[in-house]
Design a protein around this motif. Sequence first.
Motif, short mmCIF file in Angstrom:
data_model
loop_
_atom_site.label_atom_id
_atom_site.label_comp_id
_atom_site.label_asym_id
_atom_site.label_seq_id
_atom_site.Cartn_x
_atom_site.Cartn_y
_atom_site.Cartn_z
N GLY A 214 -20.52 34.43 30.07
CA GLY A 214 -21.37 33.64 29.19
C GLY A 214 -22.72 33.33 29.81
N ASN A 215 -23.62 32.86 28.98
CA ASN A 215 -24.98 32.56 29.43
C ASN A 215 -25.01 31.19 30.12
OD1 ASN A 215 -27.75 32.51 29.74
ND2 ASN A 215 -28.11 33.43 27.75
N ILE A 216 -24.21 31.08 31.19
CA ILE A 216 -24.03 29.80 31.87
C ILE A 216 -25.21 29.42 32.76
CG2 ILE A 216 -21.52 29.81 31.78
CD1 ILE A 216 -21.45 31.00 34.54
N GLY A 217 -26.08 30.39 33.07
CA GLY A 217 -27.24 30.09 33.90
C GLY A 217 -28.41 29.58 33.09
N TYR A 218 -28.80 30.33 32.06
CA TYR A 218 -29.97 29.97 31.28
C TYR A 218 -29.70 28.80 30.33
CZ TYR A 218 -32.77 34.06 32.64
OH TYR A 218 -33.51 34.97 33.33
N MET A 219 -28.54 28.83 29.64
CA MET A 219 -28.26 27.83 28.61
C MET A 219 -27.38 26.68 29.10
SD MET A 219 -27.54 30.28 25.30
CE MET A 219 -27.41 28.87 24.20
N GLY A 220 -26.48 26.98 30.04
CA GLY A 220 -25.45 26.02 30.41
C GLY A 220 -25.93 24.68 30.90
N PRO A 221 -26.72 24.63 31.99
CA PRO A 221 -27.06 23.31 32.56
C PRO A 221 -27.80 22.40 31.59
CG PRO A 221 -27.56 25.08 34.10
CD PRO A 221 -27.22 25.74 32.81
N GLY A 222 -28.85 22.91 30.97
CA GLY A 222 -29.64 22.07 30.07
C GLY A 222 -28.84 21.56 28.90
N LEU A 223 -28.07 22.43 28.27
CA LEU A 223 -27.28 22.04 27.11
C LEU A 223 -26.18 21.05 27.47
CD1 LEU A 223 -26.74 22.40 24.12
CD2 LEU A 223 -25.38 24.42 24.64
N ALA A 224 -25.48 21.31 28.57
CA ALA A 224 -24.38 20.42 28.97
C ALA A 224 -24.90 19.04 29.36
CB ALA A 224 -23.61 21.04 30.13
N LEU A 225 -26.00 18.97 30.07
CA LEU A 225 -26.52 17.68 30.51
C LEU A 225 -27.02 16.85 29.33
CD1 LEU A 225 -28.40 18.74 33.76
CD2 LEU A 225 -26.29 17.45 33.59
N VAL A 226 -27.64 17.52 28.35
CA VAL A 226 -28.12 16.79 27.18
C VAL A 226 -26.95 16.35 26.30
CG1 VAL A 226 -29.39 17.04 25.01
CG2 VAL A 226 -30.39 17.84 27.14
N LEU B 68 -23.58 16.12 27.11
CA LEU B 68 -22.47 15.39 27.73
C LEU B 68 -22.90 14.39 28.79
CD1 LEU B 68 -20.08 18.46 28.08
CD2 LEU B 68 -20.09 16.74 26.27
N GLY B 69 -24.18 14.41 29.18
CA GLY B 69 -24.66 13.45 30.14
C GLY B 69 -24.63 13.96 31.57
N PRO B 70 -25.15 13.18 32.51
CA PRO B 70 -25.24 13.60 33.91
C PRO B 70 -23.88 13.85 34.56
CG PRO B 70 -25.81 11.27 33.67
CD PRO B 70 -25.74 11.83 32.31
N GLU B 71 -22.80 13.30 33.98
CA GLU B 71 -21.47 13.53 34.54
C GLU B 71 -21.07 15.00 34.45
OE1 GLU B 71 -22.14 11.38 32.16
OE2 GLU B 71 -21.92 9.41 33.12
N ALA B 72 -21.76 15.77 33.62
CA ALA B 72 -21.45 17.20 33.46
C ALA B 72 -22.03 18.05 34.58
CB ALA B 72 -21.97 17.71 32.12
N ALA B 73 -22.86 17.47 35.42
CA ALA B 73 -23.58 18.25 36.43
C ALA B 73 -22.64 18.99 37.38
CB ALA B 73 -24.52 17.35 37.22
N VAL B 74 -21.65 18.28 37.92
CA VAL B 74 -20.78 18.90 38.92
C VAL B 74 -19.91 20.00 38.32
CG1 VAL B 74 -18.95 18.50 40.60
CG2 VAL B 74 -20.79 16.83 40.34
N PRO B 75 -19.19 19.77 37.21
CA PRO B 75 -18.39 20.87 36.66
C PRO B 75 -19.24 22.08 36.27
CG PRO B 75 -18.44 19.01 35.14
CD PRO B 75 -18.97 18.52 36.44
N VAL B 76 -20.44 21.84 35.76
CA VAL B 76 -21.32 22.96 35.40
C VAL B 76 -21.66 23.78 36.64
CG1 VAL B 76 -23.67 23.53 34.66
CG2 VAL B 76 -22.31 21.94 33.32
N ALA B 77 -22.03 23.11 37.72
CA ALA B 77 -22.39 23.82 38.95
C ALA B 77 -21.20 24.58 39.53
CB ALA B 77 -22.96 22.85 39.97
#
Length: 320
Positions: free
Chosen positions: A105-117, A119-128
């Motif tokens: 999946g497009n986890i690099g380009y789309m993942g971080p920005g979409l997840a943080l917006v 689900l909030g900053p708590e999504a940072a670690v699982p995304v990484a």
Amino acid sequence: MIAIVGLISPFFGLIALGFGAGRIVRHPVEGLTWLNVFIIYIALPALFFQLLAKTPVEKLASPGFVTATTIATFVIFAAGFAFAMIRSRGDVPAATVQGLASAYGNIGYMGPGLALVALGPEAAVPVALIFCFDNTLHFVMAPLMMALGGDRRGTALQVAGGVLLRIFTHPFIIATIVGVTAAIFHVVLPDPVDRFLQLLANAAAPCALFAMGVTLALRPLKRVPPELSFIVPLKLVVHPLAVWLMLGLFGSFDPVWVQSAMLLASLPTATNVFVIAQQYGVWVERASASVLVTTVLSVGTVTLLLYLIASGAIPADPFP
């Protein structure tokens, strides 16, 4: 639902903006070179470092979460590969690209920005964590399967060395390692450096999504490959379902971590699949079509998933 559409529309809007610019201006795709350098080597690594360096280190030690999400992604790759092998009557290189189109999946380009917006900053670690280990999986599977299919490009030792080199020199993974190290040693950066990195991190998602849209515009869809009949459902529907079920089998996790994993699994096929297809000269045009079609359809499927998450229709544990 309107709130979810409002949340997600700017992300797909940036892709659409890039697509429109690519169709109107018609510069060659090589014109994206320096923008891609900025995204891949500067902005996204800055984002991953910022996410991880400020995270309590105890949250980074989650072997069960990493194992569950990586196994789920591998299962989807194996399913896509198996379907493709049956259709192609044993064409391993083409089946490998189709397996990647089903699972990468497009986890690099789309993942971080979409997840943080969303689900909030708590999504940072699982995304990484997912980004690091899913990419490692794909970096291993692509050359390994191509070698098994006859495109060895060197001895087994050279293939293994190439895999390790791609993993440990990838800028995202280097940034992840450095960020984790900074978290372990509680490194606090000077304010000007921190603001500079945050400025770069804020530019990552807009630039990446715009570049993705331009790239899609410059690779027009000539026909819809029949293989999309299994690639699309595997990538957009079965993958997030598999991640949810696998996390349930491996234990109880924070709901935001489960939701982050499902969101990343629901994202469309990564443009890197097209790059891999080009690298090996296999299934190139249809890989581009997979990226385009899954991206367009994901507007609906990702929106629906976020709505189900927000409404509480998806419990964190599928096996309460």
